[in-house]
Motif scaffolding. Structure first.
Motif, short mmCIF file in Angstrom:
data_model
loop_
_atom_site.label_atom_id
_atom_site.label_comp_id
_atom_site.label_asym_id
_atom_site.label_seq_id
_atom_site.Cartn_x
_atom_site.Cartn_y
_atom_site.Cartn_z
N GLU A 8 31.38 -4.35 80.74
CA GLU A 8 31.92 -4.50 79.39
C GLU A 8 33.33 -5.05 79.54
O GLU A 8 34.24 -4.37 80.04
N GLU A 11 39.04 -5.98 75.90
CA GLU A 11 39.37 -6.78 74.72
C GLU A 11 40.43 -7.84 75.00
O GLU A 11 40.56 -8.82 74.27
N SER A 12 41.17 -7.66 76.07
CA SER A 12 42.23 -8.62 76.40
C SER A 12 41.70 -9.93 76.96
O SER A 12 42.42 -10.94 76.99
N GLU A 14 40.20 -13.43 77.14
CA GLU A 14 40.10 -14.54 76.21
C GLU A 14 39.27 -15.70 76.75
O GLU A 14 38.81 -16.54 75.98
N GLY A 33 33.58 -9.61 74.08
CA GLY A 33 34.38 -9.26 72.91
C GLY A 33 34.75 -10.44 72.03
O GLY A 33 34.66 -11.60 72.44
N GLU A 34 35.25 -10.13 70.84
CA GLU A 34 35.52 -11.15 69.84
C GLU A 34 36.77 -11.98 70.15
O GLU A 34 37.00 -13.02 69.53
N ASN A 35 37.59 -11.54 71.11
CA ASN A 35 38.79 -12.30 71.46
C ASN A 35 38.51 -13.44 72.44
O ASN A 35 39.38 -14.28 72.68
N ASN A 56 30.00 -11.10 70.81
CA ASN A 56 30.92 -11.01 69.67
C ASN A 56 31.95 -12.13 69.66
O ASN A 56 32.79 -12.20 68.76
#
Length: 394
Positions: A8, A11-12, A14, A33-35, A56
């Protein structure tokens, strides 16, 4: 990292680089993640153990990153907030994909050659599906279209080759679809069509070439059938026109050789030329007694006052002569006798002043028109090279 089983990403993160996880064969699950704004080419190629991908990311551009990933059991779940899907998973072994409400566009070749994909469900929010989006998805057995306003590619097709290896490909139109769209280069594999909602219009050429459909139940809500709507549906043997149909377009059911009888409902106002022409086994028309615009006599279709002959069934073979001299007919519609090879003689009087194009196309070589010399019918026969014999003026 051949033993990596699950990851997983924080979130950082990119960006995922080219080939970042290539050949991590035991990787079974990943959440993006969405970022994340970029996933490089071949980032997950060869991750054959992948069973679940939660995507995401709002990607600025999409490269083929999962080619040869998965083992035929992979599930892809797109997160909320994604509006566009690109070619990230083309060539992968996806079995299931979940496309949420909010997605508006599926790009060129997005799921091309995902041969293990079994089902496609396009949400109501979908506005555009580009060329080759699902090309080569040969294992799909069910396509559900929920969007009422989506545009599909009309040059190369959004679904070429869909369902080629499936036993029964069903196309289902959701409850908010009121006009059936045209889906080119896939219809030959479709065996079943399902309507969930209040469909009002079946558009031009919608089912053109859907050659494996044997039966279709047109919803009672349908009011209009477009030009050439069912041409090429050669196995279609039973058509029930619902009570609210008012218009049948030009050539709508042209050449359907398995049709034997057509029953026309009370609200039907107009049948365009060639609508049922060259249906070789169509023997009669039946018209509702309550219809105010059409009538049938001895199986032949006329306007209500019988001044216009709309269609002589191509399969009507109970007579070799057809005498119109005592009739009130002044107009013979386009394709009216198209495909009938039983008739050898048609008598046409002076009252007839209009004969449509191809009215006597695909008829017997032995057919002769019996007409008055210098009449409109005589001129028509000469221009269209139809044999004539002249009637006595007495």
């Amino acid at each position: 990292w051949s033993n990596l089983g699950e990851i997983e990403l924080p979130e950082s993160v990119e960006e995922i680089g080219n080939g970042a996880f290539i050949d991590c064969a035991k990787l079974s699950s990943i959440t993006v993640g969405e970022n994340v704004t970029k996933i490089g080419s071949a980032a997950f190629n060869g991750c054959r153990g992948l069973k679940k991908v939660i995507m995401n990311a709002r990607l600025e551009e999409e490269n083929a990153a999962f080619e040869t990933a998965g083992n035929g059991e992979m599930e892809v779940i797109y997160g909320q907030g994604i509006t566009k899907i690109g070619r990230l998973f083309c060539g992968s072994k996806i079995q299931k994909v979940e496309i949420p409400e909010g997605v508006k566009m599926i790009g060129d070749s997005a799921f091309k050659d995902c041969e293990k994909l079994e089902r496609i469900e396009l949400p109501e929010s979908m506005e555009q599906v580009d060329q080759y989006a699902f090309e080569g998805c040969r294992g799909v057995s069910h396509l559900k279209i929920k969007s009422p306003n989506c545009i599909y590619d009309q040059s190369f097709g959004s679904f070429p080759g869909l369902g080629e290896k499936a036993d029964n490909l069903t196309v289902e139109f959701g409850e908010k679809v009121t006009e059936i769209p045209r889906l080119i280069r896939m219809g030959g594999n479709v065996k079943h069509v399902k309507f969930d909602g209040e469909v009002e219009k079946i558009g031009d050429s919608v089912f053109d070439g859907w050659s494996n459909i044997e039966e279709i139940e047109i919803p009672e809500s349908v009011k209009e059938i477009g030009d050439w709507a069912f041409v090429g549906c050669v196995k279609l043997s039973n058509i029930i026109l619902g009570p609210n149909i008012t218009t049948v377009g030009y050539g709508a059911f042209y050449g359907l050789t398995n049709l034997t009888t057509v029953t026309l409902p009370s609200k039907l106002k107009d049948i365009a030329g060639n609508a049922f022409a060259n249906c070789k086994n169509l023997k009669e028309y039946i018209v509702s007694d309550e219809n105010k615009d059409l009538s049938a006599k001895d199986g032949v279709l006329y306007g209500k006052d019988e001044t216009e002959l709309i269609s002589y069934p191509a399969g009507k073979d109970d007579q070799t002569e057809f005498d119109m001299l005592s009739m009130n007919v002044d107009t013979i519609r386009e394709g009216a006798f198209d495909g009938n090879t039983a008739l050898k003689s048609v008598k046409i009087g002076d009252d007839v002043q209009t004969i449509g194009e191809e009215a006597f196309a695909n008829v017997s070589d032995a057919l002769t028109l019996h007409v008055y010399k210098n009449s409109y019918a005589d001129e028509y026969a000469k221009e269209n090279e139809v044999p004539v014999e002249y009637l006595s003026e007495e």
